[in-house]
Design a protein around this motif. Structure first.
Motif, mmCIF file in Angstrom:
data_model
loop_
_atom_site.group_PDB
_atom_site.id
_atom_site.type_symbol
_atom_site.label_atom_id
_atom_site.label_comp_id
_atom_site.label_asym_id
_atom_site.label_seq_id
_atom_site.Cartn_x
_atom_site.Cartn_y
_atom_site.Cartn_z
ATOM 1 N N SER A 138 46.964 9.982 -99.531
ATOM 2 C CA SER A 138 46.340 10.443 -97.786
ATOM 3 C C SER A 138 47.048 8.667 -97.428
ATOM 4 O O SER A 138 47.235 8.209 -97.669
ATOM 5 C CB SER A 138 44.112 10.657 -97.998
ATOM 6 N N GLN A 143 44.914 18.184 -101.108
ATOM 7 C CA GLN A 143 43.580 18.226 -100.892
ATOM 8 C C GLN A 143 43.037 19.735 -100.997
ATOM 9 O O GLN A 143 41.804 19.718 -101.517
ATOM 10 C CB GLN A 143 43.497 17.913 -99.311
ATOM 11 N N LEU A 190 45.300 12.286 -90.963
ATOM 12 C CA LEU A 190 44.113 12.242 -91.893
ATOM 13 C C LEU A 190 43.341 11.120 -91.515
ATOM 14 O O LEU A 190 42.481 10.698 -92.220
ATOM 15 C CB LEU A 190 44.793 13.002 -93.556
ATOM 16 N N GLU A 239 44.275 5.734 -99.612
ATOM 17 C CA GLU A 239 45.156 6.716 -98.376
ATOM 18 C C GLU A 239 46.250 6.146 -98.714
ATOM 19 O O GLU A 239 46.365 4.142 -98.946
ATOM 20 C CB GLU A 239 44.396 6.053 -97.725
ATOM 21 N N TRP A 260 50.549 16.425 -99.026
ATOM 22 C CA TRP A 260 49.865 16.076 -99.069
ATOM 23 C C TRP A 260 48.854 16.782 -98.824
ATOM 24 O O TRP A 260 47.441 16.819 -99.793
ATOM 25 C CB TRP A 260 49.583 14.617 -98.421
ATOM 26 N N LEU A 261 48.329 17.133 -97.729
ATOM 27 C CA LEU A 261 47.316 18.424 -97.052
ATOM 28 C C LEU A 261 47.507 19.594 -98.115
ATOM 29 O O LEU A 261 45.827 19.481 -98.806
ATOM 30 C CB LEU A 261 46.996 18.578 -95.622
#
Length: 286
Positions: A244, A272, A13, A218, A268-269
């Motif tokens: 992220s 999001q 990402l 992040e 994790w995506l």
């Protein structure tokens, strides 16, 4: 052809292309992601989204999801903070704001060249712009121009002698607040993620950013130590921030920042995506 047939699913990402200071064209970034077995990749060039249409077209063809993003540089309480705006949706309004930021970059590059000239280095702005190839210009392009002219041997030499904060041709960035950066991300329908906070990612510095609307951290980045990762994960959990991570890849075929090296889980995506959907459906977003 689909990326990562079988095995665990990973995403990256945080990546850069020739649209800013990367060395791989947007299509090369996506093709590399496919070879690395990534299921999704965020293209996050500095202050520009010019590479996104090509990246998305190639991604659709080869089976790699492309998350539109951009990396913004801002300041908070005297510290430089980089912000990733991920999952951009309103690109038209964003273009105007990014044009203003790229103008700031151009002016800074021009001032650096003028400083170099006063030091006896016969570099021209055109040489620097040639290195940027029409993309958002930055210090790496000045470094490449210095290397091409034979003034310095490599990037380390360029930044130590001239371009780093202690260099003789250093020019500070124009200050742009983190509140402005977060607002730009939200105006574009994106999540605002604090990029590579490192050992600066601590509760006292994070609290005001959360108050300003920060959405995520992040956590996995090549510059982070194991201790950083544990601390940032705990802070993300405490403040209910989405996690992220990414390689911050700029196109090098080897080295510490290889595409996909951080093994960022697809979960994790998905978190999001859930946050984006939640924000989009909230009454304030209507």
């Amino acid at each position: 052809m689909s990326a990562n047939a079988g095995g665990p699913a990973f995403v990256d990402l945080h990546s850069h292309s020739t649209a800013s200071d990367g060395t791989a064209a947007p299509e090369e970034v996506i093709e590399t992601a496919l070879r690395c077995g990534l299921t999704a990749l965020a293209l996050t060039d500095h202050d520009t989204i010019e590479g996104i249409p090509t990246a998305r077209a190639v991604g659709a063809r080869v089976g790699v999801r492309v998350i539109p993003g951009v990396e913004l540089s801002a300041f908070h309480e005297g510290h430089e903070v980089h912000l990733l705006a991920l999952h951009l949706t309103h690109l038209d309004g964003l273009q105007r704001r990014l044009t203003e930021l790229r103008t700031m970059r151009y002016n800074r590059a021009q001032a650096i060249v003028e400083k170099l000239n006063t030091l006896g280095v016969p570099l021209t702005l055109d040489e620097v712009l040639l290195q940027s190839n029409g993309g958002a210009v930055g210090r790496p392009h000045v470094a490449r121009a210095l290397i091409a002219r034979g003034v310095v041997q490599d990037f380390r030499d360029a930044f130590t002698k001239y371009l780093g904060s202690a260099g003789t041709a250093f020019v500070p960035k124009e200050h742009f607040s983190i509140e402005d950066a977060i607002a730009i991300a939200h105006e574009a329908g994106a999540l605002a993620i604090w990029a590579h906070p490192g050992d600066g990612g601590r509760r006292d510095r994070l609290e005001p950013l959360v108050a300003a609307g920060l959405d995520g951290l992040e956590i996995r980045h090549p510059s982070h130590s194991g201790e950083d990762v544990k601390r940032l994960q705990a802070l993300a959990d405490f403040f209910n921030l989405v996690p992220s991570g990414g390689s911050d890849w700029h196109g090098a075929p080897d080295g510490p920042r290889r595409l996909g090296i951080m093994n960022v889980p697809v979960e994790w995506l998905e978190r999001q995506d859930e946050r984006v959907a939640s924000v989009a459906s909230s009454p304030s977003a209507q």
